[in-house]
Design an enzyme around this catalytic site. Structure first.
Site, mmCIF file in Angstrom:
data_model
loop_
_atom_site.group_PDB
_atom_site.id
_atom_site.type_symbol
_atom_site.label_atom_id
_atom_site.label_comp_id
_atom_site.label_asym_id
_atom_site.label_seq_id
_atom_site.Cartn_x
_atom_site.Cartn_y
_atom_site.Cartn_z
ATOM 1 N N ARG A 125 0.826 -1.205 0.000
ATOM 2 C CA ARG A 125 0.000 0.000 0.000
ATOM 3 C C ARG A 125 0.867 1.265 0.000
ATOM 4 O O ARG A 125 0.525 2.264 -0.644
ATOM 5 C CB ARG A 125 -0.969 -0.011 1.193
ATOM 6 C CG ARG A 125 -2.036 1.073 1.061
ATOM 7 C CD ARG A 125 -3.140 0.919 2.075
ATOM 8 N NE ARG A 125 -2.638 1.033 3.436
ATOM 9 C CZ ARG A 125 -3.382 0.824 4.523
ATOM 10 N NH1 ARG A 125 -4.654 0.462 4.398
ATOM 11 N NH2 ARG A 125 -2.856 0.949 5.727
ATOM 12 N N LYS A 182 -2.633 6.751 1.111
ATOM 13 C CA LYS A 182 -2.484 7.137 2.527
ATOM 14 C C LYS A 182 -1.483 8.278 2.647
ATOM 15 O O LYS A 182 -0.317 8.068 2.995
ATOM 16 C CB LYS A 182 -2.039 5.910 3.335
ATOM 17 C CG LYS A 182 -2.530 5.936 4.782
ATOM 18 C CD LYS A 182 -2.331 4.593 5.447
ATOM 19 C CE LYS A 182 -2.727 4.635 6.903
ATOM 20 N NZ LYS A 182 -4.178 4.779 7.114
ATOM 21 N N GLU A 206 -16.299 7.127 3.631
ATOM 22 C CA GLU A 206 -15.708 6.499 4.813
ATOM 23 C C GLU A 206 -15.708 7.461 5.988
ATOM 24 O O GLU A 206 -16.085 8.614 5.863
ATOM 25 C CB GLU A 206 -14.318 5.958 4.529
ATOM 26 C CG GLU A 206 -13.288 7.005 4.192
ATOM 27 C CD GLU A 206 -11.886 6.418 4.071
ATOM 28 O OE1 GLU A 206 -11.546 5.469 4.797
ATOM 29 O OE2 GLU A 206 -11.119 6.933 3.251
#
Ligand SMILES: *Cc1c(COP(=O)(O)O)cnc(C)c1O
Length: 339
Positions: free
Chosen positions: A81, A184, A220
């Site tokens: 990720r 992220k 989210e």
């Protein structure tokens, strides 16, 4: 050195440990891992991470098992990720093996900070990647530093596994429709601070963001993914502007193993009414059940817990995932790296 840490009093915060790891990318290649006991880094005042947000991070945890051994949850997934995040903002990619070696070294060197089995506490691991160098123009940096530091953290729920309220506010987004919501990066967090603090001031644990394009679908919850349970089905949003949570991915697998149907698709706001349970999920808390969603613009409330207790499916998923993480349940999918 002796341990004088009161594990049961730990919060989810930073504690100084013995060592951290750094690795520099210069002249087109990664250098050796360096072990440091300093809590600061020396960066050029013109670094891209400082001016233009060329920065990404990860978050994962190590747990002490009943057997005393240390287990790290889904290390390789976090490495991959970070590589996706790096591609998203044009940073040098840290190879998976080097990422894993850095994390394993950081945990091993700080072994005395891994909380004991049964304490509910764990060792939080924070990898960071920063763009460096003397640049003023907007372009990707030539130099990077990768850092791994750790901190023991307490159980997220001091008072037990308890549902909390969240709110919907349509006048804020954490990410743009085709922006950086799916990687992220720190910028998404800076963008969410105003809405987050407003929500907290109103007594909410988080903001439940809607899709930034149409405000029709659920996205989210700030730093955690959303899922809901209805008629033995695990339902979680598909969206380009949410971060692919590794906790959510794990819960999807466990839900299937429990015989639940899994649906990953756009979820219209109107569907909130039909859910039996709702929750947030992420590394920090595993699952935070949602007691109530207040839609502040529409003046509507959706209640999922009247008695202050989590729903049965959330509770079962939480216990199962926690048991895999500590080694109480078999690791059927190779999620756990045992030190
Ligand atoms: C890190 C993060 C999550 C949770 O991901 P996990 O891999 O489960 O910890 C969810 N949403 C956002 C925006 C995040 O940054």
């Amino acid at each position: 050195m002796e341990n004088t840490i009161n594990w049961s009093e730990l919060s989810f915060g930073y504690m100084k440990t013995d060592y951290n790891i750094r690795c520099y990318y210069r002249n087109g290649k990664w250098g050796e891992l360096e072990i440091s006991s300093a809590e600061t880094i020396n960066v050029h005042i013109s670094s891209t991470c400082l001016h233009y947000g060329q920065e990404a991070f990860e978050g994962l945890k190590a747990f002490r098992g009943k057997d005393g051994r240390i287990r790290i949850f889904r290390l390789g997934d976090n490495a991959r990720r970070l590589q996706e995040s790096s591609r998203g903002i044009m940073m040098a990619e840290m190879p998976t093996d080097k990422f894993e070696e850095a994390v394993l070294t950081a945990v091993r060197l700080n072994e005395r900070f891994v909380p004991p089995y049964g304490s509910g506490a764990s060792l939080y691991i924070r990898p960071l990647l920063l763009g460096l160098g003397a640049l003023i123009g907007v372009k990707p940096a030539d130099e990077y530093v990768f850092i791994v530091f750790v901190s023991p953290v307490g159980p997220y729920f001091k008072t037990g596994f308890k549902p909390a309220p969240v709110c919907i506010m349509r006048n804020y987004d954490r990410a743009a429709p085709l922006g950086t919501g799916n990687i992220k990066v720190g910028g998404n967090y800076a963008a969410s601070l105003v809405a987050g603090s407003k929500a907290q001031a109103g007594g909410y644990a988080a903001v439940l963001y809607l899709d930034p394009k149409e405000k029709r679908f659920l996205d989210e919850c700030g730093p955690a993914n959303f899922f809901a349970i209805r008629e033995n089905t695990y339902i979680t949003p598909a969206s380009n502007s949410i971060l692919p949570s590794i906790t959510n991915k794990s819960l999807i697998q466990l839900a299937e193993d429990m015989g639940l149907t899994v649906e990953r698709r756009p979820i219209p706001v109107a569907e909130l009414e039909s859910f039996e349970e709702a929750a947030e999920c992420g590394t920090a808390a595993v699952i935070t059940p949602i007691s109530r969603i207040d839609d502040l613009d529409e003046n509507r409330s959706y209640v999922y817990s009247k008695d202050g207790n989590p729903g049965v499916t959330c509770e079962k998923l939480y216990r199962t995932l926690s048991a895999v993480q500590t080694g109480d349940l078999a690791d059927n999918y190779g999620w756990v790296t045992v030190l």
